[in-house]
Design a protein around this motif. Structure first.
Motif, PDB file in Angstrom:
ATOM      1  N   ASP A   1       0.825  -1.202   0.000  1.00  0.00           N
ATOM      2  CA  ASP A   1       0.000   0.000   0.000  1.00  0.00           C
ATOM      3  C   ASP A   1       0.865   1.260   0.000  1.00  0.00           C
ATOM      4  N   TYR A   2       1.924   1.261   0.798  1.00  0.00           N
ATOM      5  CA  TYR A   2       2.804   2.436   0.858  1.00  0.00           C
ATOM      6  C   TYR A   2       3.454   2.687  -0.499  1.00  0.00           C
TER       7      TYR A   2
ATOM      8  N   LYS B   1       0.926   4.044  -3.151  1.00  0.00           N
ATOM      9  CA  LYS B   1       0.518   5.443  -2.935  1.00  0.00           C
ATOM     10  C   LYS B   1       1.664   6.407  -3.226  1.00  0.00           C
ATOM     11  N   GLU B   2       2.910   5.985  -2.964  1.00  0.00           N
ATOM     12  CA  GLU B   2       4.064   6.822  -3.268  1.00  0.00           C
ATOM     13  C   GLU B   2       4.274   6.946  -4.776  1.00  0.00           C
TER      14      GLU B   2
ATOM     15  N   PRO C   1      -2.143   9.070  -3.702  1.00  0.00           N
ATOM     16  CA  PRO C   1      -2.909   8.656  -2.523  1.00  0.00           C
ATOM     17  C   PRO C   1      -4.253   8.028  -2.832  1.00  0.00           C
ATOM     18  N   HIS C   2      -4.763   8.223  -4.039  1.00  0.00           N
ATOM     19  CA  HIS C   2      -6.089   7.685  -4.365  1.00  0.00           C
ATOM     20  C   HIS C   2      -6.012   6.347  -5.090  1.00  0.00           C
ATOM     21  N   MET C   3      -4.806   5.799  -5.148  1.00  0.00           N
ATOM     22  CA  MET C   3      -4.621   4.502  -5.797  1.00  0.00           C
ATOM     23  C   MET C   3      -5.384   3.429  -5.028  1.00  0.00           C
TER      24      MET C   3
ATOM     25  N   ASN D   1      -6.354  -0.230  -3.467  1.00  0.00           N
ATOM     26  CA  ASN D   1      -5.510  -1.150  -2.707  1.00  0.00           C
ATOM     27  C   ASN D   1      -5.162  -2.435  -3.462  1.00  0.00           C
TER      28      ASN D   1
END
Length: 235
Positions: free
Chosen positions: A182-183, A186-187, A191-193, A195
């Motif tokens: 997840d980190y 999103k990086e 941030p809206h990617m 899961n």
């Protein structure tokens, strides 16, 4: 006189607490101990440790509460050492800001290596948000050139795409630490990617085909099953 790094061990099991104290003292760390969350809070604020070893199963509170609380005001390294082996616990702790997660039973060499990695990232500022990546990361014949946006293996350009390089450079920036799926997503993708980590897995498969001699037995980027990926330590 050389100043020793101070480590706070938060562990309710007396035998494990004594073992950790002996191992850390033998490796020249200044060790302080706590067996409850309440005692831990007091020592964190009064003794300002350089690193915290945190057990999650404390008698008066869940260690996750300590992790969450400390991360609201401090970036001090926190290495979780816990009997909880479920992937969800590992992911939750890492996403909440733990620098590493080690399951019991653990090897002394592994613990010391994870401590050194966490302290080194603090010294270099590698965990600071928005850090500009520059210079190179080197591990044997594997090189990440942050300035040229290129990865080289045995002197040859691996030919990574832009997103592939972003993934590799992010892992290189935190070499030795596990980054959750997840980190990373999103990086890299924002941030809206969602899961769903399928896109990350596809990219990683392509990366491994380009940088690993045998993608099924990677030498540089390792999978922490159900959790994320970890880059090999640099030279």
């Amino acid at each position: 006189m050389e100043v020793r790094d101070r480590i706070l061990v938060i562990e309710d099991d007396k035998s494990i607490r004594n073992f950790l104290h002996a191992v850390l003292e033998a490796n020249d760390y200044d060790v302080i101990m706590a067996h409850t969350g309440t005692e831990a809070y007091s020592l964190i604020t009064s003794r300002c440790p350089d690193l915290v070893i945190l057990d999650l199963g404390l008698p008066d509170m869940d260690g996750m509460k300590i992790l969450k609380n400390v991360r609201e005001w401090s970036s001090m390294p926190i290495v979780v050492v816990s009997a909880r082996t479920h992937e969800k616990d590992k992911v939750t702790a890492l996403d909440m800001g733990a620098d590493d997660y080690i399951t019991k039973p653990f090897g002394t060499s592994e613990l010391l290596a994870r401590i050194r990695t966490a302290l080194r990232h603090t010294r270099t500022g590698a965990s600071a948000p928005g850090l500009k990546e520059s210079g190179t990361f080197v591990s044997g014949s594997f090189v990440i050139d942050f300035d040229k946006h290129r990865v080289f293996v045995e002197g040859k350009d691996a030919g990574l795409t832009q997103n592939e390089f972003k993934i590799v450079s992010l892992l290189g920036r935190y070499a030795g630490r596990v980054l959750t799926y997840d980190y990373i997503m999103k990086e890299i993708w924002g941030p809206h990617m969602k899961n769903d980590n399928q896109i990350l897995r596809v990219n990683m498969a392509n990366i491994r085909r380009k940088i690993e001699k045998n993608p099924a037995q990677p030498e540089y980027i390792f999978t922490e099953a159900g959790v994320g990926y970890r880059m090999i330590e640099g030279d």
